[in-house]
Design an enzyme around this catalytic site. Structure first.
Site, mmCIF file in Angstrom:
data_model
loop_
_atom_site.group_PDB
_atom_site.id
_atom_site.type_symbol
_atom_site.label_atom_id
_atom_site.label_comp_id
_atom_site.label_asym_id
_atom_site.label_seq_id
_atom_site.Cartn_x
_atom_site.Cartn_y
_atom_site.Cartn_z
ATOM 1 N N LEU A 116 0.826 -1.211 0.000
ATOM 2 C CA LEU A 116 0.000 0.000 0.000
ATOM 3 C C LEU A 116 0.858 1.258 0.000
ATOM 4 O O LEU A 116 1.962 1.266 0.554
ATOM 5 C CB LEU A 116 -0.995 0.004 1.168
ATOM 6 C CG LEU A 116 -0.533 0.232 2.596
ATOM 7 C CD1 LEU A 116 -1.725 0.536 3.481
ATOM 8 C CD2 LEU A 116 0.177 -0.977 3.148
ATOM 9 N N GLY B 290 5.650 5.940 -8.754
ATOM 10 C CA GLY B 290 6.527 4.787 -8.855
ATOM 11 C C GLY B 290 7.002 4.267 -7.517
ATOM 12 O O GLY B 290 7.903 3.437 -7.446
ATOM 13 N N ASP C 104 -6.027 -7.601 -6.424
ATOM 14 C CA ASP C 104 -7.375 -7.140 -6.768
ATOM 15 C C ASP C 104 -7.410 -6.810 -8.252
ATOM 16 O O ASP C 104 -6.388 -6.469 -8.843
ATOM 17 C CB ASP C 104 -7.692 -5.860 -5.986
ATOM 18 C CG ASP C 104 -8.172 -6.171 -4.587
ATOM 19 O OD1 ASP C 104 -8.241 -5.233 -3.774
ATOM 20 O OD2 ASP C 104 -8.478 -7.337 -4.311
ATOM 21 N N GLN D 49 -8.218 -4.255 -9.916
ATOM 22 C CA GLN D 49 -7.719 -2.962 -10.413
ATOM 23 C C GLN D 49 -6.196 -2.852 -10.394
ATOM 24 O O GLN D 49 -5.645 -1.909 -10.942
ATOM 25 C CB GLN D 49 -8.344 -1.787 -9.641
ATOM 26 C CG GLN D 49 -7.954 -1.690 -8.185
ATOM 27 C CD GLN D 49 -8.974 -2.354 -7.275
ATOM 28 O OE1 GLN D 49 -9.602 -3.351 -7.642
ATOM 29 N NE2 GLN D 49 -9.139 -1.820 -6.071
ATOM 30 N N TYR E 191 0.815 -5.135 -11.497
ATOM 31 C CA TYR E 191 1.743 -6.238 -11.225
ATOM 32 C C TYR E 191 2.210 -6.912 -12.501
ATOM 33 O O TYR E 191 3.318 -7.430 -12.577
ATOM 34 C CB TYR E 191 1.090 -7.263 -10.275
ATOM 35 C CG TYR E 191 0.989 -6.734 -8.872
ATOM 36 C CD1 TYR E 191 -0.239 -6.362 -8.333
ATOM 37 C CD2 TYR E 191 2.126 -6.555 -8.091
ATOM 38 C CE1 TYR E 191 -0.320 -5.846 -7.058
ATOM 39 C CE2 TYR E 191 2.050 -6.034 -6.817
ATOM 40 C CZ TYR E 191 0.825 -5.685 -6.304
ATOM 41 O OH TYR E 191 0.741 -5.161 -5.046
#
Lengths: 260, 251
Positions: free
Chosen positions: A197, A206, A232, A234, A239
Protein backbone atom coordinates in the site's frame (compact mmCIF):
# COMPACT_ATOMS: atom_id res chain seq x y z
CA UNK A 1 29.10 -11.53 17.20
CA UNK A 2 32.09 -9.26 17.43
CA UNK A 3 33.25 -6.72 14.97
CA UNK A 4 36.72 -5.41 15.40
CA UNK A 5 38.01 -2.30 13.77
CA UNK A 6 41.45 -0.93 14.05
CA UNK A 7 42.02 2.73 13.38
CA UNK A 8 45.60 3.78 12.78
CA UNK A 9 48.06 5.42 12.73
CA UNK A 10 47.17 8.68 14.42
CA UNK A 11 47.30 8.52 18.20
CA UNK A 12 45.57 7.67 20.38
CA UNK A 13 45.26 4.12 19.04
CA UNK A 14 41.72 2.97 19.39
CA UNK A 15 40.51 -0.57 19.21
CA UNK A 16 36.87 -0.72 18.53
CA UNK A 17 35.10 -3.69 19.90
CA UNK A 18 31.38 -3.74 19.41
CA UNK A 19 28.91 -6.32 20.57
CA UNK A 20 25.72 -6.49 18.64
CA UNK A 21 23.28 -7.54 21.28
CA UNK A 22 22.67 -6.69 23.97
CA UNK A 23 23.71 -3.09 23.55
CA UNK A 24 26.99 -2.95 25.42
CA UNK A 25 30.18 -1.29 24.40
CA UNK A 26 33.37 -2.73 25.76
CA UNK A 27 35.59 -0.58 27.98
CA UNK A 28 38.15 -0.45 25.23
CA UNK A 29 36.13 2.15 23.43
CA UNK A 30 37.88 5.43 23.82
CA UNK A 31 35.82 7.67 21.65
CA UNK A 32 34.24 10.82 22.96
CA UNK A 33 30.89 10.51 24.67
CA UNK A 34 28.50 11.43 21.85
CA UNK A 35 29.88 8.80 19.53
CA UNK A 36 29.58 6.23 22.27
CA UNK A 37 25.85 6.85 22.76
CA UNK A 38 25.25 7.10 19.04
CA UNK A 39 26.83 3.71 18.48
CA UNK A 40 24.86 2.22 21.32
CA UNK A 41 21.65 3.58 19.89
CA UNK A 42 22.69 2.40 16.47
CA UNK A 43 23.21 -1.11 17.75
CA UNK A 44 19.94 -1.17 19.62
CA UNK A 45 18.08 -0.13 16.50
CA UNK A 46 19.34 -2.95 14.37
CA UNK A 47 16.94 -5.81 14.25
CA UNK A 48 19.09 -8.46 12.65
CA UNK A 49 22.16 -9.82 14.33
CA UNK A 50 24.07 -10.03 11.07
CA UNK A 51 25.81 -6.78 10.39
CA UNK A 52 28.51 -6.84 7.82
CA UNK A 53 31.74 -5.02 7.83
CA UNK A 54 30.57 -2.84 4.94
CA UNK A 55 27.69 -1.51 7.00
CA UNK A 56 29.92 -0.41 9.88
CA UNK A 57 32.41 0.90 7.36
CA UNK A 58 29.80 3.31 6.12
CA UNK A 59 29.14 4.58 9.63
CA UNK A 60 32.81 4.87 10.40
CA UNK A 61 33.65 6.70 7.21
CA UNK A 62 31.13 9.33 8.18
CA UNK A 63 32.54 9.78 11.62
CA UNK A 64 36.21 8.93 11.69
CA UNK A 65 39.02 10.66 9.89
CA UNK A 66 41.13 7.68 8.91
CA UNK A 67 39.21 4.49 8.80
CA UNK A 68 41.44 1.65 7.77
CA UNK A 69 40.92 -2.03 8.16
CA UNK A 70 37.83 -3.52 9.63
CA UNK A 71 38.33 -7.10 10.67
CA UNK A 72 35.15 -9.03 11.05
CA UNK A 73 35.53 -11.92 13.45
CA UNK A 74 34.26 -15.16 11.95
CA UNK A 75 30.63 -15.62 12.93
CA UNK A 76 29.27 -19.02 13.79
CA UNK A 77 28.49 -21.13 10.74
CA UNK A 78 24.89 -20.53 9.87
CA UNK A 79 22.72 -22.16 7.28
CA UNK A 80 21.46 -18.90 5.87
CA UNK A 81 21.44 -15.18 6.29
CA UNK A 82 18.51 -12.90 6.84
CA UNK A 83 18.10 -10.19 4.20
CA UNK A 84 20.42 -7.32 5.04
CA UNK A 85 18.43 -4.43 6.44
CA UNK A 86 18.80 -1.34 4.32
CA UNK A 87 17.87 2.26 4.66
CA UNK A 88 18.47 4.96 2.08
CA UNK A 89 16.96 8.07 0.63
CA UNK A 90 14.87 7.22 -2.39
CA UNK A 91 13.74 10.71 -3.42
CA UNK A 92 14.56 14.16 -2.20
CA UNK A 93 12.57 17.16 -3.25
CA UNK A 94 12.39 20.80 -2.30
CA UNK A 95 8.94 22.28 -1.82
CA UNK A 96 7.91 25.79 -2.83
CA UNK A 97 8.06 26.91 0.81
CA UNK A 98 11.72 25.94 0.95
CA UNK A 99 11.22 22.82 3.05
CA UNK A 100 12.95 19.65 1.96
CA UNK A 101 11.15 16.35 1.85
CA UNK A 102 12.98 13.06 1.75
CA UNK A 103 11.35 9.75 1.02
CA UNK A 104 13.33 7.12 2.83
CA UNK A 105 13.19 3.46 1.95
CA UNK A 106 13.83 1.08 4.80
CA UNK A 107 13.73 -2.66 5.30
CA UNK A 108 14.80 -2.66 8.93
CA UNK A 109 11.24 -3.30 9.96
CA UNK A 110 10.57 -0.11 11.87
CA UNK A 111 6.90 0.14 11.02
CA UNK A 112 4.72 1.40 13.82
CA UNK A 113 1.40 -0.48 13.89
CA UNK A 114 -0.56 2.66 14.67
CA UNK A 115 0.95 4.46 11.69
CA UNK A 116 0.15 1.43 9.58
CA UNK A 117 -3.43 1.36 10.79
CA UNK A 118 -3.82 5.03 9.89
CA UNK A 119 -2.39 4.36 6.44
CA UNK A 120 -4.73 1.39 5.93
CA UNK A 121 -7.65 3.64 6.87
CA UNK A 122 -6.46 6.19 4.33
CA UNK A 123 -6.44 3.68 1.47
CA UNK A 124 -9.78 2.28 2.57
CA UNK A 125 -8.82 -1.15 3.87
CA UNK A 126 -10.78 -2.83 6.66
CA UNK A 127 -9.27 -2.67 10.10
CA UNK A 128 -7.48 -5.63 11.60
CA UNK A 129 -6.54 -6.28 15.23
CA UNK A 130 -3.34 -4.41 16.09
CA UNK A 131 -1.79 -7.34 17.93
CA UNK A 132 -2.18 -9.52 14.85
CA UNK A 133 -0.66 -6.88 12.63
CA UNK A 134 2.30 -6.55 15.00
CA UNK A 135 2.82 -10.32 15.00
CA UNK A 136 2.51 -10.47 11.22
CA UNK A 137 5.10 -7.72 10.74
CA UNK A 138 7.48 -9.36 13.17
CA UNK A 139 7.26 -12.75 11.49
CA UNK A 140 7.36 -11.58 7.90
CA UNK A 141 10.43 -12.43 5.89
CA UNK A 142 10.83 -8.81 4.87
CA UNK A 143 8.95 -5.61 5.51
CA UNK A 144 9.78 -2.78 3.12
CA UNK A 145 8.59 0.65 4.20
CA UNK A 146 8.64 4.19 2.88
CA UNK A 147 8.73 7.13 5.24
CA UNK A 148 8.49 10.77 4.34
CA UNK A 149 10.68 13.09 6.37
CA UNK A 150 9.98 16.78 6.07
CA UNK A 151 12.51 19.33 7.20
CA UNK A 152 11.57 22.93 7.60
CA UNK A 153 13.77 25.41 5.77
CA UNK A 154 16.95 26.49 7.54
CA UNK A 155 17.73 23.24 9.28
CA UNK A 156 21.18 21.76 8.93
CA UNK A 157 21.63 18.84 6.61
CA UNK A 158 21.18 15.40 8.10
CA UNK A 159 24.30 13.34 8.42
CA UNK A 160 24.57 9.62 7.85
CA UNK A 161 23.64 8.78 11.43
CA UNK A 162 20.36 10.58 11.14
CA UNK A 163 19.48 8.61 8.04
CA UNK A 164 19.96 5.48 10.05
CA UNK A 165 18.59 6.80 13.28
CA UNK A 166 14.96 7.32 12.69
CA UNK A 167 14.52 8.17 16.37
CA UNK A 168 16.78 11.15 15.94
CA UNK A 169 14.82 12.14 12.88
CA UNK A 170 11.61 12.03 14.90
CA UNK A 171 12.94 14.57 17.34
CA UNK A 172 13.63 17.17 14.70
CA UNK A 173 11.41 16.41 11.72
CA UNK A 174 8.00 15.21 10.76
CA UNK A 175 8.31 11.60 9.75
CA UNK A 176 5.36 9.69 8.46
CA UNK A 177 4.74 6.29 7.00
CA UNK A 178 3.63 6.60 3.39
CA UNK A 179 4.05 3.11 2.02
CA UNK A 180 4.68 -0.48 2.91
CA UNK A 181 4.94 -3.92 1.41
CA UNK A 182 5.76 -7.19 3.10
CA UNK A 183 6.56 -10.72 2.12
CA UNK A 184 6.26 -14.00 3.98
CA UNK A 185 8.48 -16.88 3.00
CA UNK A 186 9.82 -20.26 3.97
CA UNK A 187 13.29 -18.86 3.18
CA UNK A 188 13.93 -21.51 0.55
CA UNK A 189 11.31 -22.01 -2.14
CA UNK A 190 8.14 -20.01 -1.68
CA UNK A 191 7.23 -16.44 -0.89
CA UNK A 192 4.00 -14.48 -0.93
CA UNK A 193 3.77 -10.71 -1.09
CA UNK A 194 1.01 -9.21 1.02
CA UNK A 195 -0.23 -5.78 1.99
CA UNK A 196 1.27 -3.50 -0.65
CA UNK A 197 0.00 0.00 0.00
CA UNK A 198 1.02 3.59 -0.73
CA UNK A 199 -0.54 6.74 0.67
CA UNK A 200 -2.94 8.11 -1.98
CA UNK A 201 -1.21 11.51 -1.76
CA UNK A 202 2.00 9.86 -2.94
CA UNK A 203 0.66 7.45 -5.52
CA UNK A 204 1.56 7.66 -9.16
CA UNK A 205 5.26 8.32 -8.57
CA UNK A 206 6.53 4.79 -8.86
CA UNK A 207 6.84 4.29 -5.09
CA UNK A 208 4.79 1.12 -5.01
CA UNK A 209 6.85 -0.20 -7.89
CA UNK A 210 10.05 0.53 -5.97
CA UNK A 211 8.75 -1.30 -2.90
CA UNK A 212 7.76 -4.41 -4.79
CA UNK A 213 10.92 -4.47 -6.89
CA UNK A 214 12.99 -4.32 -3.75
CA UNK A 215 11.15 -7.30 -2.31
CA UNK A 216 11.61 -9.27 -5.51
CA UNK A 217 15.33 -8.55 -5.62
CA UNK A 218 15.78 -9.56 -2.00
CA UNK A 219 13.89 -12.81 -2.60
CA UNK A 220 15.66 -13.73 -5.82
CA UNK A 221 19.01 -12.98 -4.23
CA UNK A 222 18.23 -15.85 -1.85
CA UNK A 223 17.06 -18.09 -4.70
CA UNK A 224 13.48 -17.98 -3.49
CA UNK A 225 11.78 -18.40 -6.82
CA UNK A 226 8.08 -19.07 -6.24
CA UNK A 227 6.97 -15.48 -5.66
CA UNK A 228 3.20 -15.19 -5.47
CA UNK A 229 0.66 -12.55 -4.71
CA UNK A 230 -3.11 -12.13 -4.84
CA UNK A 231 -4.09 -8.99 -6.70
CA UNK A 232 -7.37 -7.14 -6.77
CA UNK A 233 -8.73 -6.64 -10.26
CA UNK A 234 -7.72 -2.96 -10.41
CA UNK A 235 -4.05 -3.69 -9.73
CA UNK A 236 -3.53 -6.74 -11.95
CA UNK A 237 -2.05 -4.51 -14.68
CA UNK A 238 0.29 -2.88 -12.17
CA UNK A 239 1.74 -6.24 -11.23
CA UNK A 240 1.80 -7.44 -14.80
CA UNK A 241 4.11 -4.54 -15.57
CA UNK A 242 6.34 -5.67 -12.76
CA UNK A 243 6.77 -9.13 -14.25
CA UNK A 244 3.91 -11.05 -12.65
CA UNK A 245 1.69 -13.35 -14.65
CA UNK A 246 -1.87 -14.24 -13.69
CA UNK A 247 -2.61 -17.96 -13.21
CA UNK A 248 0.61 -19.12 -14.85
CA UNK A 249 0.19 -22.59 -16.33
CA UNK A 250 -3.15 -22.91 -14.61
CA UNK A 251 -1.81 -22.40 -11.10
CA UNK A 252 -4.39 -20.72 -8.92
CA UNK A 253 -4.66 -19.74 -5.31
CA UNK A 254 -7.51 -21.10 -3.28
CA UNK A 255 -8.70 -19.95 0.10
CA UNK A 256 -10.24 -21.77 3.00
CA UNK A 257 -13.86 -21.17 3.86
CA UNK A 258 -15.07 -22.79 7.07
CA UNK A 259 -18.44 -24.46 6.84
CA UNK A 260 -20.44 -23.66 9.89
CA UNK B 1 -1.67 4.16 -11.18
CA UNK B 2 -3.28 2.63 -8.17
CA UNK B 3 -0.68 0.77 -6.28
CA UNK B 4 -2.62 -0.52 -3.31
CA UNK B 5 -3.12 -4.22 -3.69
CA UNK B 6 -5.91 -6.21 -2.13
CA UNK B 7 -5.38 -8.07 1.07
CA UNK B 8 -6.83 -11.34 1.96
CA UNK B 9 -7.40 -10.61 5.54
CA UNK B 10 -10.74 -8.99 4.93
CA UNK B 11 -11.31 -9.42 8.53
CA UNK B 12 -13.91 -11.57 10.23
CA UNK B 13 -16.77 -12.01 9.88
CA UNK B 14 -17.41 -10.75 6.34
CA UNK B 15 -14.80 -13.18 5.03
CA UNK B 16 -16.83 -16.20 5.86
CA UNK B 17 -19.16 -16.32 2.96
CA UNK B 18 -19.73 -19.43 0.89
CA UNK B 19 -17.26 -19.59 -1.97
CA UNK B 20 -18.55 -18.73 -5.44
CA UNK B 21 -19.70 -21.82 -7.29
CA UNK B 22 -17.11 -23.00 -9.77
CA UNK B 23 -18.58 -23.99 -13.11
CA UNK B 24 -18.76 -27.76 -13.11
CA UNK B 25 -18.50 -28.10 -16.87
CA UNK B 26 -14.90 -26.96 -16.78
CA UNK B 27 -13.74 -29.34 -14.12
CA UNK B 28 -15.52 -32.65 -14.57
CA UNK B 29 -13.89 -33.87 -17.72
CA UNK B 30 -10.43 -33.03 -16.41
CA UNK B 31 -10.86 -34.60 -12.99
CA UNK B 32 -8.75 -37.67 -12.35
CA UNK B 33 -11.23 -40.10 -10.98
CA UNK B 34 -9.84 -41.99 -8.02
CA UNK B 35 -12.05 -44.56 -6.31
CA UNK B 36 -12.51 -43.79 -2.63
CA UNK B 37 -11.03 -46.44 -0.37
CA UNK B 38 -11.13 -46.79 3.41
CA UNK B 39 -7.94 -45.65 5.18
CA UNK B 40 -5.31 -48.29 5.99
CA UNK B 41 -5.47 -49.99 9.40
CA UNK B 42 -2.63 -48.14 11.07
CA UNK B 43 -1.66 -44.54 10.57
CA UNK B 44 0.25 -42.19 12.79
CA UNK B 45 -0.17 -38.51 12.21
CA UNK B 46 2.25 -36.06 13.79
CA UNK B 47 2.82 -32.33 13.88
CA UNK B 48 6.18 -32.70 15.57
CA UNK B 49 8.87 -31.26 13.31
CA UNK B 50 11.54 -33.54 14.77
CA UNK B 51 9.66 -36.51 13.30
CA UNK B 52 10.43 -35.35 9.79
CA UNK B 53 13.56 -36.87 8.32
CA UNK B 54 14.57 -34.71 5.34
CA UNK B 55 15.99 -37.72 3.50
CA UNK B 56 12.74 -39.64 3.82
CA UNK B 57 10.81 -36.56 2.83
CA UNK B 58 12.91 -36.19 -0.28
CA UNK B 59 12.26 -39.85 -1.11
CA UNK B 60 8.52 -39.27 -0.64
CA UNK B 61 8.65 -36.31 -3.02
CA UNK B 62 10.58 -38.32 -5.58
CA UNK B 63 8.19 -41.27 -5.36
CA UNK B 64 5.29 -38.88 -5.82
CA UNK B 65 6.88 -36.90 -8.67
CA UNK B 66 6.54 -33.80 -6.51
CA UNK B 67 8.73 -30.74 -6.84
CA UNK B 68 9.05 -27.80 -4.50
CA UNK B 69 9.44 -25.56 -7.52
CA UNK B 70 6.18 -24.50 -9.09
CA UNK B 71 7.72 -24.85 -12.55
CA UNK B 72 10.07 -27.78 -12.15
CA UNK B 73 12.74 -28.72 -14.61
CA UNK B 74 11.77 -32.18 -15.78
CA UNK B 75 14.15 -34.93 -16.80
CA UNK B 76 13.66 -36.94 -19.96
CA UNK B 77 11.33 -39.37 -18.15
CA UNK B 78 9.13 -36.49 -17.03
CA UNK B 79 10.20 -36.65 -13.40
CA UNK B 80 11.36 -33.53 -11.56
CA UNK B 81 14.85 -33.29 -10.10
CA UNK B 82 15.15 -34.47 -6.50
CA UNK B 83 14.82 -31.58 -4.08
CA UNK B 84 17.94 -29.99 -2.64
CA UNK B 85 18.33 -31.25 0.92
CA UNK B 86 19.79 -28.08 2.38
CA UNK B 87 17.00 -25.97 0.96
CA UNK B 88 14.49 -28.52 2.21
CA UNK B 89 15.88 -28.26 5.74
CA UNK B 90 15.69 -24.48 5.61
CA UNK B 91 12.12 -24.61 4.31
CA UNK B 92 11.11 -27.03 7.06
CA UNK B 93 12.67 -24.94 9.78
CA UNK B 94 10.71 -21.90 8.61
CA UNK B 95 7.38 -23.65 8.22
CA UNK B 96 5.18 -22.93 11.18
CA UNK B 97 3.37 -26.23 10.83
CA UNK B 98 4.58 -29.54 9.45
CA UNK B 99 2.30 -32.55 9.36
CA UNK B 100 3.68 -35.99 8.67
CA UNK B 101 1.79 -39.26 8.34
CA UNK B 102 3.41 -42.61 8.95
CA UNK B 103 2.26 -46.09 8.19
CA UNK B 104 3.71 -49.54 8.70
CA UNK B 105 6.07 -50.58 5.90
CA UNK B 106 4.19 -53.82 5.38
CA UNK B 107 0.95 -51.90 4.95
CA UNK B 108 2.58 -49.77 2.28
CA UNK B 109 3.94 -52.78 0.43
CA UNK B 110 0.53 -54.42 0.67
CA UNK B 111 -1.07 -51.50 -1.09
CA UNK B 112 1.80 -51.09 -3.51
CA UNK B 113 1.83 -54.67 -4.55
CA UNK B 114 -0.51 -55.74 -7.31
CA UNK B 115 -0.43 -59.41 -6.46
CA UNK B 116 -3.19 -60.95 -4.45
CA UNK B 117 -0.87 -63.01 -2.28
CA UNK B 118 -0.75 -60.36 0.35
CA UNK B 119 -4.49 -60.24 0.62
CA UNK B 120 -4.59 -62.68 3.49
CA UNK B 121 -2.57 -60.64 5.94
CA UNK B 122 0.91 -59.66 6.83
CA UNK B 123 2.43 -62.91 7.83
CA UNK B 124 2.59 -64.55 11.20
CA UNK B 125 4.33 -61.78 13.04
CA UNK B 126 1.63 -61.08 15.59
CA UNK B 127 3.78 -58.77 17.66
CA UNK B 128 4.58 -56.57 14.72
CA UNK B 129 0.93 -56.36 13.85
CA UNK B 130 -0.21 -55.21 17.26
CA UNK B 131 2.58 -52.74 18.01
CA UNK B 132 1.22 -49.35 17.04
CA UNK B 133 2.98 -47.42 14.31
CA UNK B 134 5.12 -44.48 15.41
CA UNK B 135 7.36 -41.98 13.68
CA UNK B 136 10.35 -44.18 14.50
CA UNK B 137 9.10 -47.54 13.27
CA UNK B 138 6.83 -46.22 10.52
CA UNK B 139 7.38 -45.14 6.97
CA UNK B 140 6.61 -41.58 5.91
CA UNK B 141 3.63 -41.81 3.58
CA UNK B 142 2.14 -38.34 3.70
CA UNK B 143 3.25 -34.80 4.38
CA UNK B 144 2.06 -31.22 4.34
CA UNK B 145 3.36 -27.93 5.64
CA UNK B 146 2.24 -24.36 6.05
CA UNK B 147 4.11 -21.07 6.23
CA UNK B 148 2.56 -18.24 8.20
CA UNK B 149 3.27 -14.77 9.52
CA UNK B 150 1.88 -15.77 12.87
CA UNK B 151 -0.90 -13.23 12.88
CA UNK B 152 -2.85 -12.72 9.71
CA UNK B 153 -2.12 -15.11 6.87
CA UNK B 154 -0.87 -18.57 6.08
CA UNK B 155 -0.12 -20.56 2.95
CA UNK B 156 -0.15 -24.33 2.60
CA UNK B 157 2.58 -25.98 0.53
CA UNK B 158 3.78 -29.39 -0.51
CA UNK B 159 0.86 -31.63 0.42
CA UNK B 160 1.98 -35.04 -0.78
CA UNK B 161 0.73 -38.60 -0.27
CA UNK B 162 2.52 -41.68 -1.56
CA UNK B 163 0.80 -42.83 -4.78
CA UNK B 164 -0.19 -46.28 -3.51
CA UNK B 165 -2.12 -44.82 -0.57
CA UNK B 166 -4.03 -42.10 -2.37
CA UNK B 167 -7.79 -41.90 -2.40
CA UNK B 168 -7.98 -42.91 1.27
CA UNK B 169 -8.47 -39.51 2.80
CA UNK B 170 -4.90 -39.15 4.03
CA UNK B 171 -4.31 -35.91 2.15
CA UNK B 172 -7.57 -34.51 3.48
CA UNK B 173 -6.51 -35.54 6.98
CA UNK B 174 -3.25 -33.63 6.55
CA UNK B 175 -4.96 -30.46 5.33
CA UNK B 176 -7.59 -30.65 8.08
CA UNK B 177 -4.87 -30.94 10.69
CA UNK B 178 -3.00 -27.93 9.27
CA UNK B 179 -6.20 -25.89 9.30
CA UNK B 180 -7.08 -26.86 12.85
CA UNK B 181 -3.64 -25.83 14.12
CA UNK B 182 -3.81 -22.54 12.24
CA UNK B 183 -7.29 -21.68 13.47
CA UNK B 184 -6.30 -22.54 17.02
CA UNK B 185 -3.66 -19.84 16.63
CA UNK B 186 -6.23 -17.39 15.33
CA UNK B 187 -5.21 -17.46 11.69
CA UNK B 188 -8.14 -17.78 9.34
CA UNK B 189 -6.74 -16.42 6.11
CA UNK B 190 -5.36 -19.64 4.67
CA UNK B 191 -4.25 -19.90 1.06
CA UNK B 192 -3.09 -22.83 -1.02
CA UNK B 193 -1.49 -22.60 -4.44
CA UNK B 194 -2.62 -25.43 -6.61
CA UNK B 195 -2.33 -26.67 -10.13
CA UNK B 196 -5.33 -27.72 -12.16
CA UNK B 197 -5.08 -31.35 -11.01
CA UNK B 198 -4.94 -30.41 -7.34
CA UNK B 199 -7.96 -28.13 -7.48
CA UNK B 200 -10.58 -30.79 -6.83
CA UNK B 201 -8.58 -32.04 -3.87
CA UNK B 202 -8.52 -28.63 -2.22
CA UNK B 203 -12.17 -28.06 -3.02
CA UNK B 204 -12.93 -31.26 -1.14
CA UNK B 205 -10.92 -29.89 1.79
CA UNK B 206 -13.06 -26.78 1.97
CA UNK B 207 -11.12 -24.39 -0.23
CA UNK B 208 -12.60 -22.24 -2.91
CA UNK B 209 -11.81 -19.38 -5.22
CA UNK B 210 -11.34 -16.07 -3.52
CA UNK B 211 -14.60 -14.43 -2.51
CA UNK B 212 -13.10 -11.02 -3.20
CA UNK B 213 -12.18 -12.02 -6.73
CA UNK B 214 -8.44 -11.59 -6.37
CA UNK B 215 -6.18 -12.90 -9.12
CA UNK B 216 -3.31 -15.18 -8.27
CA UNK B 217 -0.11 -13.93 -9.87
CA UNK B 218 3.40 -15.29 -9.91
CA UNK B 219 6.68 -13.66 -10.86
CA UNK B 220 7.73 -15.07 -14.19
CA UNK B 221 9.76 -12.29 -15.81
CA UNK B 222 12.50 -13.85 -17.85
CA UNK B 223 15.40 -12.73 -20.06
CA UNK B 224 14.69 -12.42 -23.73
CA UNK B 225 18.27 -11.45 -24.48
CA UNK B 226 21.44 -11.81 -22.46
CA UNK B 227 22.21 -8.70 -20.46
CA UNK B 228 25.28 -8.69 -18.34
CA UNK B 229 24.05 -6.40 -15.61
CA UNK B 230 20.84 -8.30 -14.78
CA UNK B 231 20.58 -10.70 -11.87
CA UNK B 232 19.26 -13.92 -13.36
CA UNK B 233 18.19 -16.96 -11.38
CA UNK B 234 17.34 -20.50 -12.40
CA UNK B 235 14.23 -21.58 -10.55
CA UNK B 236 13.14 -25.03 -11.70
CA UNK B 237 12.80 -24.66 -15.45
CA UNK B 238 12.19 -20.93 -15.31
CA UNK B 239 14.92 -18.38 -15.77
CA UNK B 240 13.86 -15.40 -13.70
CA UNK B 241 15.39 -11.97 -14.10
CA UNK B 242 15.32 -9.59 -11.15
CA UNK B 243 14.31 -5.94 -11.46
CA UNK B 244 17.24 -3.55 -11.93
CA UNK B 245 18.52 -1.58 -9.01
CA UNK B 246 17.38 1.99 -9.53
CA UNK B 247 19.57 4.35 -7.53
CA UNK B 248 19.34 7.28 -7.75
CA UNK B 249 15.63 6.84 -8.07
CA UNK B 250 14.15 7.39 -11.49
CA UNK B 251 10.37 6.94 -11.36
Amino acid sequence: MHIYGAVSPSPPRVILSLFCCPCQISNQLQFPCKLDTDFRRGIRKLKGSHVTAAFWESIKSGLLKNPTQVIEAPSTVEEEEEPLPEEFVLIEKTHPDGSIEQIIFSSVGDVDVNDLEALCDKVGWPRRPLSKIAAALKNSYMVAALHSVRKSPGEEMMNILVYLESSLAEENDQKKLIGMARATSDHAFNATIWDVLVDPDYQGQGLGKALVEKLIRALLQRDIGNITLFADSQVVEFYRNLGFEPDPEGIKGMFWYPKY
Amino acid sequence: MAVASGIHAAYLPSKFQPPPKTTTSKTTHNKTFRPRRPPPPSLFISTNPTHVNPHHLRDLYTLSNHSCHRFPALAADGRPDPVDLDKLRIALSHSCIVVSVFSKPEVVSYYSSSSSENAMGFGGDWLRRVVPVTAENGMLVGFGRAVSDGGLTAAIYDVVVIPSLRGMGIGKMIVKRIISVLTSRGIYDIAALCSHEERSFFEACGFGEDSLGATTMMYTRTVSSCEANHMVKHVGRKLLVAPLVREPFKP
